[in-house]
Scaffold this motif. Structure first.
Motif, PDB file in Angstrom:
ATOM      1  N   ALA A 108      16.814  63.045  10.538  1.00 25.00           N
ATOM      2  CA  ALA A 108      16.473  64.467  10.561  1.00 25.00           C
ATOM      3  C   ALA A 108      17.436  65.251  11.456  1.00 25.00           C
ATOM      4  N   LYS A 109      17.866  64.638  12.560  1.00 23.27           N
ATOM      5  CA  LYS A 109      18.802  65.316  13.458  1.00 23.27           C
ATOM      6  C   LYS A 109      20.162  65.511  12.797  1.00 23.27           C
ATOM      7  N   VAL A 110      20.594  64.512  12.051  1.00 20.51           N
ATOM      8  CA  VAL A 110      21.875  64.612  11.340  1.00 20.51           C
ATOM      9  C   VAL A 110      21.787  65.692  10.264  1.00 20.51           C
ATOM     10  N   THR A 111      20.687  65.719   9.546  1.00 19.36           N
ATOM     11  CA  THR A 111      20.485  66.745   8.518  1.00 19.36           C
ATOM     12  C   THR A 111      20.456  68.136   9.141  1.00 19.36           C
ATOM     13  N   PHE A 112      19.773  68.253  10.265  1.00 17.05           N
ATOM     14  CA  PHE A 112      19.699  69.541  10.962  1.00 17.05           C
ATOM     15  C   PHE A 112      21.091  69.986  11.425  1.00 17.05           C
ATOM     16  N   ALA A 113      21.859  69.057  12.006  1.00 18.28           N
ATOM     17  CA  ALA A 113      23.216  69.383  12.447  1.00 18.28           C
ATOM     18  C   ALA A 113      24.096  69.787  11.262  1.00 18.28           C
ATOM     19  N   GLY A 114      23.960  69.082  10.136  1.00 17.54           N
ATOM     20  CA  GLY A 114      24.711  69.446   8.936  1.00 17.54           C
ATOM     21  C   GLY A 114      24.337  70.816   8.417  1.00 17.54           C
ATOM     22  N   ALA A 115      23.043  71.151   8.472  1.00 18.51           N
ATOM     23  CA  ALA A 115      22.596  72.476   8.033  1.00 18.51           C
ATOM     24  C   ALA A 115      23.152  73.568   8.933  1.00 18.51           C
ATOM     25  N   ILE A 116      23.193  73.312  10.231  1.00 17.95           N
ATOM     26  CA  ILE A 116      23.757  74.291  11.178  1.00 17.95           C
ATOM     27  C   ILE A 116      25.240  74.501  10.889  1.00 17.95           C
ATOM     28  N   LEU A 117      25.974  73.412  10.690  1.00 15.82           N
ATOM     29  CA  LEU A 117      27.406  73.531  10.404  1.00 15.82           C
ATOM     30  C   LEU A 117      27.664  74.253   9.087  1.00 15.82           C
ATOM     31  N   THR A 118      26.881  73.943   8.073  1.00 15.23           N
ATOM     32  CA  THR A 118      27.036  74.605   6.767  1.00 15.23           C
ATOM     33  C   THR A 118      26.724  76.089   6.873  1.00 15.23           C
ATOM     34  N   THR A 119      25.646  76.423   7.570  1.00 11.44           N
ATOM     35  CA  THR A 119      25.279  77.828   7.751  1.00 11.44           C
ATOM     36  C   THR A 119      26.361  78.579   8.518  1.00 11.44           C
TER      37      THR A 119
END
Length: 125
Positions: free
Chosen positions: A2-13
């Motif tokens: 979940a942390k990796v997904t969250f970090a990826g979402a932040i970077l994409t945004t």
């Protein structure tokens, strides 16, 4: 995961924000500088998250001395470079690195016993 997904979402945004929503290159660069400064400051402050534990246990086992040395060398060199370039997006976020390294050195000096000095194992890559 979940942390990796969250970090990826932040970077994409963040990428979409800068590439689509901000068209003015000067404003884009200023906004990017502010965001990078915030991330750098949070990176330098993160080792102090265990400050209460260190003071309560009077032990620096959870701090890395080599990381503290690397942090002060890196943040000092970037601060000096930023001063030479008159770039405050480099200077301002690196000053907390110097200050937090000095705090960590004080913690090592105050709470490190002789047995804690060489208890660090190398990280396996």
């Amino acid at each position: 995961m979940a942390k990796v997904t969250f970090a990826g979402a932040i970077l994409t945004t963040t990428y979409l924000y800068f590439s689509i929503l901000i068209s003015d290159p000067v404003y884009r660069l200023n906004q990017l500088g502010l965001i990078c400064s915030a991330f750098t400051i949070s990176m330098y402050l993160s080792p102090l998250a265990d400050l209460a534990k260190i003071i309560r246990t009077r032990s620096t086992k959870c701090l890395s001395f080599s990381l503290t040395v690397a942090t002060i060398l890196t943040s000092t060199s970037w601060t000096l470079y930023g001063l030479q370039m008159s770039d405050y997006y480099i200077v301002i976020p690196n000053v907390p690195g110097i200050l937090t390294s000095l705090v960590r050195f004080c913690l090592f000096w105050s709470y490190s016993s002789g047995q804690d000095n060489y208890m660090y194992r190398p990280v396996q890559a």
